[in-house]
Write a protein that holds these residues in place. Structure first.
Motif, mmCIF file in Angstrom:
data_model
loop_
_atom_site.group_PDB
_atom_site.id
_atom_site.type_symbol
_atom_site.label_atom_id
_atom_site.label_comp_id
_atom_site.label_asym_id
_atom_site.label_seq_id
_atom_site.Cartn_x
_atom_site.Cartn_y
_atom_site.Cartn_z
ATOM 1 N N PHE A 326 0.738 3.396 -1.022
ATOM 2 C CA PHE A 326 -0.288 2.967 -1.698
ATOM 3 C C PHE A 326 0.310 1.800 -2.460
ATOM 4 C CE2 PHE A 326 1.745 6.552 -3.976
ATOM 5 C CZ PHE A 326 2.132 5.621 -5.245
ATOM 6 N N VAL A 327 -0.640 1.027 -2.964
ATOM 7 C CA VAL A 327 -0.426 -0.291 -4.049
ATOM 8 C C VAL A 327 -0.564 0.275 -5.399
ATOM 9 C CG1 VAL A 327 -1.220 -2.114 -4.784
ATOM 10 C CG2 VAL A 327 -1.407 -1.867 -2.262
ATOM 11 N N SER A 328 0.536 0.010 -6.151
ATOM 12 C CA SER A 328 0.499 0.340 -7.566
ATOM 13 C C SER A 328 -0.878 0.671 -8.348
ATOM 14 C CB SER A 328 1.218 -0.481 -8.378
ATOM 15 O OG SER A 328 2.655 -0.248 -7.976
ATOM 16 N N GLY A 329 -1.369 1.629 -8.670
ATOM 17 C CA GLY A 329 -2.607 1.766 -9.358
ATOM 18 C C GLY A 329 -3.670 2.146 -8.489
ATOM 19 N N THR A 330 -3.365 2.270 -7.135
ATOM 20 C CA THR A 330 -4.477 2.830 -6.155
ATOM 21 C C THR A 330 -3.872 3.905 -5.559
ATOM 22 O OG1 THR A 330 -3.788 1.570 -4.328
ATOM 23 C CG2 THR A 330 -5.141 0.595 -5.902
ATOM 24 N N SER A 331 -4.251 4.557 -4.434
ATOM 25 C CA SER A 331 -3.951 5.643 -3.888
ATOM 26 C C SER A 331 -3.955 5.497 -2.329
ATOM 27 C CB SER A 331 -4.852 6.880 -4.074
ATOM 28 O OG SER A 331 -6.184 6.606 -3.730
ATOM 29 N N TYR A 332 -4.013 3.977 -1.949
ATOM 30 C CA TYR A 332 -3.945 3.954 -0.568
ATOM 31 C C TYR A 332 -3.279 2.317 -0.437
ATOM 32 C CZ TYR A 332 -8.170 1.252 -1.477
ATOM 33 O OH TYR A 332 -9.243 0.688 -1.893
ATOM 34 N N GLY A 333 -3.365 2.121 0.940
ATOM 35 C CA GLY A 333 -3.086 0.384 1.252
ATOM 36 C C GLY A 333 -1.878 -0.189 1.077
ATOM 37 N N GLY A 334 -0.659 0.768 0.909
ATOM 38 C CA GLY A 334 0.435 0.086 0.511
ATOM 39 C C GLY A 334 1.431 -0.784 1.808
ATOM 40 N N VAL A 335 0.869 -0.317 3.034
ATOM 41 C CA VAL A 335 1.524 -1.035 4.007
ATOM 42 C C VAL A 335 0.609 -2.501 4.459
ATOM 43 C CG1 VAL A 335 2.016 -0.695 6.422
ATOM 44 C CG2 VAL A 335 2.492 1.003 4.971
ATOM 45 N N ARG A 336 -0.745 -2.099 4.589
ATOM 46 C CA ARG A 336 -1.315 -3.264 5.091
ATOM 47 C C ARG A 336 -1.216 -4.506 3.935
ATOM 48 N NH1 ARG A 336 -7.693 -1.336 3.847
ATOM 49 N NH2 ARG A 336 -7.661 -1.567 1.445
ATOM 50 N N ALA A 337 -1.133 -4.156 2.715
ATOM 51 C CA ALA A 337 -0.849 -5.026 1.550
ATOM 52 C C ALA A 337 0.063 -5.816 1.823
ATOM 53 C CB ALA A 337 -0.966 -4.346 0.143
ATOM 54 N N GLN A 338 1.144 -5.396 2.329
ATOM 55 C CA GLN A 338 2.362 -6.359 2.614
ATOM 56 C C GLN A 338 2.283 -7.310 3.540
ATOM 57 O OE1 GLN A 338 6.303 -3.455 2.825
ATOM 58 N NE2 GLN A 338 4.731 -1.900 2.273
ATOM 59 N N GLY A 339 1.332 -6.781 4.658
ATOM 60 C CA GLY A 339 0.876 -7.816 5.578
ATOM 61 C C GLY A 339 -0.115 -9.076 5.253
ATOM 62 N N LEU A 340 -0.999 -8.457 4.376
ATOM 63 C CA LEU A 340 -2.209 -9.536 4.038
ATOM 64 C C LEU A 340 -1.424 -10.386 3.052
ATOM 65 C CD1 LEU A 340 -4.898 -6.582 3.646
ATOM 66 C CD2 LEU A 340 -4.748 -8.331 5.448
ATOM 67 N N VAL A 341 -0.932 -10.050 2.232
ATOM 68 C CA VAL A 341 0.087 -11.150 1.530
ATOM 69 C C VAL A 341 0.893 -12.418 2.034
ATOM 70 C CG1 VAL A 341 -0.243 -9.471 -0.508
ATOM 71 C CG2 VAL A 341 1.874 -9.859 0.752
ATOM 72 N N GLN A 342 1.030 -12.003 3.249
ATOM 73 C CA GLN A 342 1.729 -12.744 4.254
ATOM 74 C C GLN A 342 0.793 -13.686 5.117
ATOM 75 O OE1 GLN A 342 6.041 -11.354 5.550
ATOM 76 N NE2 GLN A 342 4.991 -9.651 4.811
ATOM 77 N N GLY A 343 -0.616 -13.315 4.973
ATOM 78 C CA GLY A 343 -1.487 -13.829 6.090
ATOM 79 C C GLY A 343 -1.592 -13.293 7.204
ATOM 80 N N ALA A 344 -1.187 -11.970 7.180
ATOM 81 C CA ALA A 344 -1.649 -11.314 8.503
ATOM 82 C C ALA A 344 -3.162 -11.042 8.700
ATOM 83 C CB ALA A 344 -0.967 -9.986 8.333
ATOM 84 N N SER A 345 -3.539 -10.847 9.769
ATOM 85 C CA SER A 345 -4.861 -10.669 10.151
ATOM 86 C C SER A 345 -5.366 -9.575 10.411
ATOM 87 C CB SER A 345 -5.157 -11.611 11.500
ATOM 88 O OG SER A 345 -4.762 -12.807 11.542
ATOM 89 N N SER A 346 -6.709 -9.225 10.141
ATOM 90 C CA SER A 346 -7.554 -7.952 10.313
ATOM 91 C C SER A 346 -8.264 -7.738 11.397
ATOM 92 C CB SER A 346 -8.180 -7.841 8.695
ATOM 93 O OG SER A 346 -9.103 -6.647 8.769
ATOM 94 N N ILE A 347 -8.567 -6.415 11.754
ATOM 95 C CA ILE A 347 -9.652 -6.179 12.706
ATOM 96 C C ILE A 347 -10.373 -5.095 11.739
ATOM 97 C CG2 ILE A 347 -8.557 -6.666 14.891
ATOM 98 C CD1 ILE A 347 -7.799 -3.664 15.106
ATOM 99 N N VAL A 348 -11.880 -4.855 12.149
ATOM 100 C CA VAL A 348 -12.652 -3.685 11.351
ATOM 101 C C VAL A 348 -12.584 -2.566 11.900
ATOM 102 C CG1 VAL A 348 -14.996 -3.509 10.491
ATOM 103 C CG2 VAL A 348 -14.201 -5.919 10.583
#
Length: 500
Positions: A326-348
């Motif tokens: 998880f991202v600090s202050g939340t309970s999820y998303g710690g892995v994807r956040a590391q990619g998104l801050v580097q401009g990684a792409s997403s699928i829905v």
């Protein structure tokens, strides 16, 4: 109970007695000859798969396959009930209903989901089946194969005898996990089962361990309930292994969600660790996410306006902390956040993932203009990511989830949407989509009426809107699940008449 369980395990051991993985049928669920035939026939599709082959912007949707014909209720060879609608000439056997007593004396868990053939010989086919249970009622398996004793998700292992056209048995193979949604077969004859969660002690006192991991379940022998932490801690959905490189590709059921690759230190042994990366496409940002007060742009492949045939170049960004739930202050998303801050792409809502025809097919369950689903093809040799199909509405394909490659060179799509009945669809190389099977399990008074299993469990509801899941082929057999009430099917028939 133990004698019955031991006798059953002896049958499974016999399957691989004196054989190495190299002597067994491949994990993609059909013979070497069938694989080679489909590889040659489909080799031209690698650069421009499906609709892009013929320059079509949209897939052609048919009411039924012109080769197999229309769907109609067909009686189950095991119960005599018309549980499925299929084309003429196909027949099937149901097995492993929720509550049925398995070969190890334990009741069959509920919520049947992802599944694959993991080993076979001429007389036996072994499958591993997920159970997407997410409660804390306790493990359904023995302590030896239990990860977190509080949790009731996991897998069961099944055997089918194709020459006898009958199911042999099943047993609990791993438990103590949460929401085992999908996963994928491996070239080393196992099933990687995935937890669709990142819950743990930080989200509830009932959990004794962190969740959100993958586990490797072998075709024979006991599974090791040890998480593959380097493959990431996030809301996993499915995996697909490239047999050429041993790289494992992973989807994430979230929005936004990443598409990942795990580069193992030792191909064929993910427990030895490796490096996790998230896909980044060469495309302008069309979405953003705010993390810890900062906005980051990324490219969302599921946005409106995408057209079948669109293709993007791929590179990859490193995930330095794969075991960060998880991202600090939340309970999820710690892995994807590391990619998104580097401009990684997403699928829905990344869900189904399968290797076939030299590429990795990826399902976006809610992507596209109609939010009814997309299918992408990642080519690991050319490093391209191509949109090969987008559903234009629920009447075409209603939120595909699990997918699988067929021996005849097409994809089969499992629906997980809102319409009734839910269906299995074929998707061909020329972009044609058609329904192949419909859920006909209506045990209400307006349908077949209530049905009682030998276990004593009574089924009395209309389940036709229940998710179809876990499709997997082996030669002339198709296996799949209906999630609720929880049933597994083995289907055979005149496959060579059509694309599946």
């Amino acid at each position: 109970m133990s004698l019955r369980h031991d006798d059953h395990l002896d049958i499974f051991r016999e399957l691989t007695q004196g054989e190495s993985a190299g002597h067994m049928d491949p994990h993609w669920s059909f013979s070497r000859r069938g694989f080679l035939k489909s590889s040659v026939a489909g080799s031209a599709a690698l650069a421009m798969p499906f609709a892009a082959l013929s320059g079509k912007a949209n897939a052609v949707s048919l009411p039924y396959s012109p080769d197999y014909g229309p769907l109609a209720p067909v009686a189950d060879e095991a119960t005599g009930l018309p549980l499925l609608q299929l084309p003429a000439g196909f027949k099937y056997w149901s097995f492993g209903w929720t509550g049925d007593i398995m070969s190890d004396g334990r009741p069959t868990p509920a919520v049947h989901d992802g599944m694959a053939v993991v080993a076979s010989d001429a007389n036996k086919i072994v499958l591993v089946r997920n159970h997407e249970q997410g409660g804390t009622s306790g493990s359904f398996a023995s302590p030896k194969v239990t990860y977190d004793a509080a949790c009731d998700g996991g897998t069961t292992t099944l055997m089918f005898a194709p020459r006898l056209e009958q199911w042999v048995g099943a047993y609990a193979s791993i438990s103590g996990t949460i929401r085992n949604c999908a996963g994928g077969p491996t070239p080393w004859n196992s099933w990687i089962t995935c937890e669709e969660t990142s819950n743990g002690t930080h989200t509830g006192s009932a959990y004794t361990k962190q969740h959100g991991y993958c586990f490797d379940v072998p075709a024979v022998g006991a599974a090791r309930p040890v998480p593959l932490t380097d493959m990431g801690c996030f809301s996993h959905e499915a995996v697909a292994v490239d047999p050429v490189t041993g790289i494992i590709y992973e989807t994430e059921d979230s929005t936004p969600s990443g598409f990942y690759r795990f580069i193992p230190n030792m191909p064929g042994n993910p427990a030895a660790g490796g490096r996790l990366q998230m896909m980044r496409l060469a495309a302008a940002h069309n979405a953003s996410i705010t993390l810890l007060g900062t906005s980051y742009g990324y490219f969302n492949t599921g946005a409106a306006g995408m057209v079948a045939g669109m293709s993007w170049d791929v590179d990859w960004v490193d995930i330095d902390e794969p075991n960060k739930p998880f991202v600090s202050g939340t309970s999820y998303g710690g892995v994807r956040a590391q990619g998104l801050v580097q401009g990684a792409s997403s699928i829905v809502r990344g869900e189904g993932c399968w290797y076939g025809n030299g590429v990795i097919y990826v399902c976006s369950t809610s992507g596209g203009s109609a939010r009814q689903g997309q299918i992408f093809a990642y080519d690991p040799r050319r490093e391209t990511f191509t949109l090969v199909f987008e559903s234009s509405g629920a009447s075409v394909v209603n939120n595909p989830d699990n997918i699988a490659w067929s021996p005849r060179g097409s994809l089969i799509l499992c629906e997980d949407g809102s319409r009734s009945p839910q269906m299995l669809h074929g998707l061909t190389l020329d972009g044609t989509v058609f329904p192949f099977c419909a859920n006909n399990m209506n045990f209400s008074a307006s349908g077949m009426g209530s049905y009682t299993r030998p276990s004593g469990r009574v089924f009395g509801n209309n389940y036709t809107g229940s998710e179809v899941a876990g499709a997997t082929f082996h030669n002339e057999w198709l296996f799949f699940n209906i999630q609720s009430p929880g049933v597994t099917f083995a289907v055979t028939g005149p496959w060579d008449n059509g694309a599946l």
